[in-house]
Design an enzyme around this catalytic site. Sequence first.
Site, PDB file in Angstrom:
ATOM      1  CG  ASP A  96      -1.712   1.184   1.456  1.00  0.00           C
ATOM      2  OD1 ASP A  96      -2.280   1.686   0.468  1.00  0.00           O
ATOM      3  OD2 ASP A  96      -1.787   1.666   2.596  1.00  0.00           O
ATOM      4  CG  ASP A  98      -2.020   7.538   0.754  1.00  0.00           C
ATOM      5  OD1 ASP A  98      -2.659   8.593   0.819  1.00  0.00           O
ATOM      6  OD2 ASP A  98      -1.418   7.179  -0.284  1.00  0.00           O
ATOM      7  CD  GLU A 105      -4.080   7.529   4.805  1.00  0.00           C
ATOM      8  OE1 GLU A 105      -4.675   7.602   3.706  1.00  0.00           O
ATOM      9  OE2 GLU A 105      -3.709   6.445   5.301  1.00  0.00           O
ATOM     10  NE  ARG A 141     -11.989   9.213   1.831  1.00  0.00           N
ATOM     11  CZ  ARG A 141     -11.081   8.241   1.820  1.00  0.00           C
ATOM     12  NH1 ARG A 141      -9.905   8.431   2.416  1.00  0.00           N
ATOM     13  NH2 ARG A 141     -11.318   7.101   1.203  1.00  0.00           N
ATOM     14  CB  SER A 184      -1.888   3.793  -3.892  1.00  0.00           C
ATOM     15  OG  SER A 184      -2.357   4.865  -3.114  1.00  0.00           O
ATOM     16  N   GLY A 185      -4.997   3.343  -3.056  1.00  0.00           N
ATOM     17  CA  GLY A 185      -6.267   4.048  -3.165  1.00  0.00           C
ATOM     18  C   GLY A 185      -6.056   5.545  -3.253  1.00  0.00           C
ATOM     19  CE  LYS A 229      -5.036  -0.412  -1.840  1.00  0.00           C
ATOM     20  NZ  LYS A 229      -4.443   0.063  -0.583  1.00  0.00           N
ATOM     21  CG  ASP A 252      -2.497   1.738   6.590  1.00  0.00           C
ATOM     22  OD1 ASP A 252      -3.063   2.660   7.210  1.00  0.00           O
ATOM     23  OD2 ASP A 252      -2.476   1.679   5.346  1.00  0.00           O
TER      24      ASP A 252
END
Length: 297
Positions: A96, A98, A105, A141, A184-185, A229, A252
């Site tokens: 991952d 962030d 983040e 977001r 990654s998101g 992912k 995480d």
Amino acid sequence: MTSNVTAVSYGLNITPSGLERLRSVLTGNGAELLSETSHGDSRYQVQVAQVSLPDATAAGLAGLRRAVAHASISGFDTALVPAELRSAGRKMLIMDVDSTLIQQEVIELLAAYAGKFEEVAAVTEAAMRGELDFTQSLHARVAVLAGLPADVVRSVREEVKLSLGAADLVAAFKAAGHVVAVVSGGFNQILEPIADELGLDHWQANELEIVDGVLTGKVLGAVVDRAAKEKFLREWAAAEGIALEHTVAVGDGANDLDMLGAAGIGVAFNAKPAVRAVADAAINMPYLDAVRHIAGV
């Protein structure tokens, strides 16, 4: 007798009494200790024990992991790693980004420029705990970024810091001929220069939509979520000719769970409780390069 499992302990305070407690748990659950070595540096200590486990199947290993976790030995964590993974000639590390590869983040850094840091941080935290649908929460977001000049992306790039030991971890895997990937998101606009700098083999994130030099508050295409992912892990491993059993995944948040579960070993890095509870191993200190010792690189 040949070792089929390696017990790798790492932490800021590995004590003789703690190691004795670990040995007791291992042998009390049928494992035989064959050898032990100690190393580490000024940041943290490492203890590696070669173990013979009568039942080294996934179920047997999971049972031993539960026993070690329930022992709650303070000062260090222990990863139980199949010998086949550590001895593999070619492995893939997938991470991952962030709060794993990097310390921050990114969506929160961007939101600060819109005066929405606290609001977005609260949503991010809930999403990483698995309390919100990741895709819906990401769209919500990103929406607060609408109208920001694209120059804020460049400013955020300068704020991003790699996690401690991240560059060393990637360099060690690459030097040994292994594959390093990140998924990654977060956002390609932030990840691309990091991927180039580190020389990553594969990388993927979301794409922020920018029109006429302004963020629209939208992302382009399908969101890189929990399922994506795992999909990229499988696709990249297959493309590289690497068995899933020889992959190491690190993350995480709740959106990393499928990836961690599909890998040969899934490592929770300073993770949310729900992730630590189900990951194969956990690192609860700021040094990402501890993954090297788990993987035997």
